[in-house]
Design a protein around this motif. Sequence first.
Motif, short mmCIF file in Angstrom:
data_model
loop_
_atom_site.label_atom_id
_atom_site.label_comp_id
_atom_site.label_asym_id
_atom_site.label_seq_id
_atom_site.Cartn_x
_atom_site.Cartn_y
_atom_site.Cartn_z
N ILE A 67 67.50 57.33 -7.22
CA ILE A 67 66.42 56.93 -8.24
C ILE A 67 67.14 56.41 -9.68
O ILE A 67 66.65 55.48 -10.11
CB ILE A 67 65.67 58.12 -8.71
N ILE A 68 68.25 56.94 -10.08
CA ILE A 68 69.18 56.75 -11.24
C ILE A 68 69.62 55.32 -10.85
O ILE A 68 69.63 54.36 -11.69
CB ILE A 68 69.95 57.74 -11.45
N SER A 69 70.21 55.15 -9.52
CA SER A 69 70.71 53.72 -9.22
C SER A 69 69.58 52.98 -9.21
O SER A 69 70.06 51.63 -9.81
CB SER A 69 71.47 54.07 -8.02
N GLU A 70 68.58 53.09 -9.03
CA GLU A 70 67.51 52.05 -8.94
C GLU A 70 67.03 51.63 -10.44
O GLU A 70 66.70 50.66 -10.66
CB GLU A 70 66.19 52.32 -8.20
N ILE A 88 61.60 56.67 -4.07
CA ILE A 88 62.92 56.17 -4.54
C ILE A 88 62.80 54.71 -5.09
O ILE A 88 63.21 54.37 -6.36
CB ILE A 88 64.16 56.21 -3.63
N SER A 89 62.33 53.89 -4.42
CA SER A 89 62.53 52.30 -4.49
C SER A 89 61.57 51.88 -5.85
O SER A 89 60.57 52.56 -5.89
CB SER A 89 62.34 51.62 -3.36
N LEU A 90 61.70 50.77 -6.50
CA LEU A 90 60.91 50.14 -7.51
C LEU A 90 60.85 48.71 -7.07
O LEU A 90 61.17 47.94 -7.68
CB LEU A 90 61.73 50.40 -8.92
N PRO A 91 59.65 48.64 -6.06
CA PRO A 91 59.85 47.18 -5.51
C PRO A 91 59.04 46.32 -6.41
O PRO A 91 59.71 44.85 -6.29
CB PRO A 91 58.68 47.69 -4.31
N ASN A 120 79.68 57.44 -12.94
CA ASN A 120 79.23 56.90 -11.87
C ASN A 120 78.37 55.68 -11.91
O ASN A 120 78.39 54.60 -10.90
CB ASN A 120 78.75 57.84 -10.74
N ASN A 121 77.50 55.56 -13.01
CA ASN A 121 76.38 54.47 -12.74
C ASN A 121 76.64 53.66 -13.94
O ASN A 121 75.96 52.75 -14.28
CB ASN A 121 75.22 55.29 -13.09
#
Length: 253
Positions: A150-153, A119-122, A224-225
């Motif tokens: 994932i879309i939020s990230e 999920i995260s994109l550090p 929503n995004n």
Amino acid sequence: MSQENSYLKALKKFWEITDPTELKFNRVDTLYNEDRTDELFDALVEERVAWLLRNLELPENPKILEIGCGIGSVIKSISQKLSKNAFFYGVDISSTMIEESKINLRLLTNVNLETTDGISLPSAKDDSIDLVICSGVFIHITDLNVISSIISEAKRVLKPNGHFRFNVRYWNPETTFKNTLGGRIAKLLIRNKIYNQSPKLKISQTDFNGFKFSLNDIDEICYNNKLCLNSIYFQNSIGKINNGLIRISVKKI
């Protein structure tokens, strides 16, 4: 352990493979069937990249991030078509995919590759990326919460007016419901966004299947995004819109 973390752990286990043939073809049997040749693989990569770059206005020194980069084939192809000043980030839930990417992209000095939690994109800062790519990922995920995260990230790391291109499995209620009275009522309710019944899969399922999206679902994701929907391309349609895969291009507002 939360349901989301449990699912991601199972998903990671599913994609942690060492067989070189499976790595090469990303295990996407639904696309390749028995015709697993280098020529077909390369042709499909080039077709995918042509869509990913279509009608894009990128800066002179673009930063591009691919979620689910696999063995690095898409990044390699795009790098050959853009300025040498472009910089690439490639992330994948599978460490074996990333290790193979490092081999395939070893001649590139403008790429950062890393294994993530799914999920995260550090490595990507807020508002830093010009183009986020996520092709061939959501079509294998059954947990809608994971897809939403994932879309939020992706939105977080995109610059204002940055582009996000991804594909999903498509569910068409017009072809799902028959023209009976009940079927016509169901289609009318869905068409007017009063009711939605996209087929759901078991969250624990980890294989080639994935959540299926209706056009209403896509609209809801964008709303929503705060993403602007630019275009939808129906991959597997022949003369008509049907159940299959759809490619979606959105822009960060």
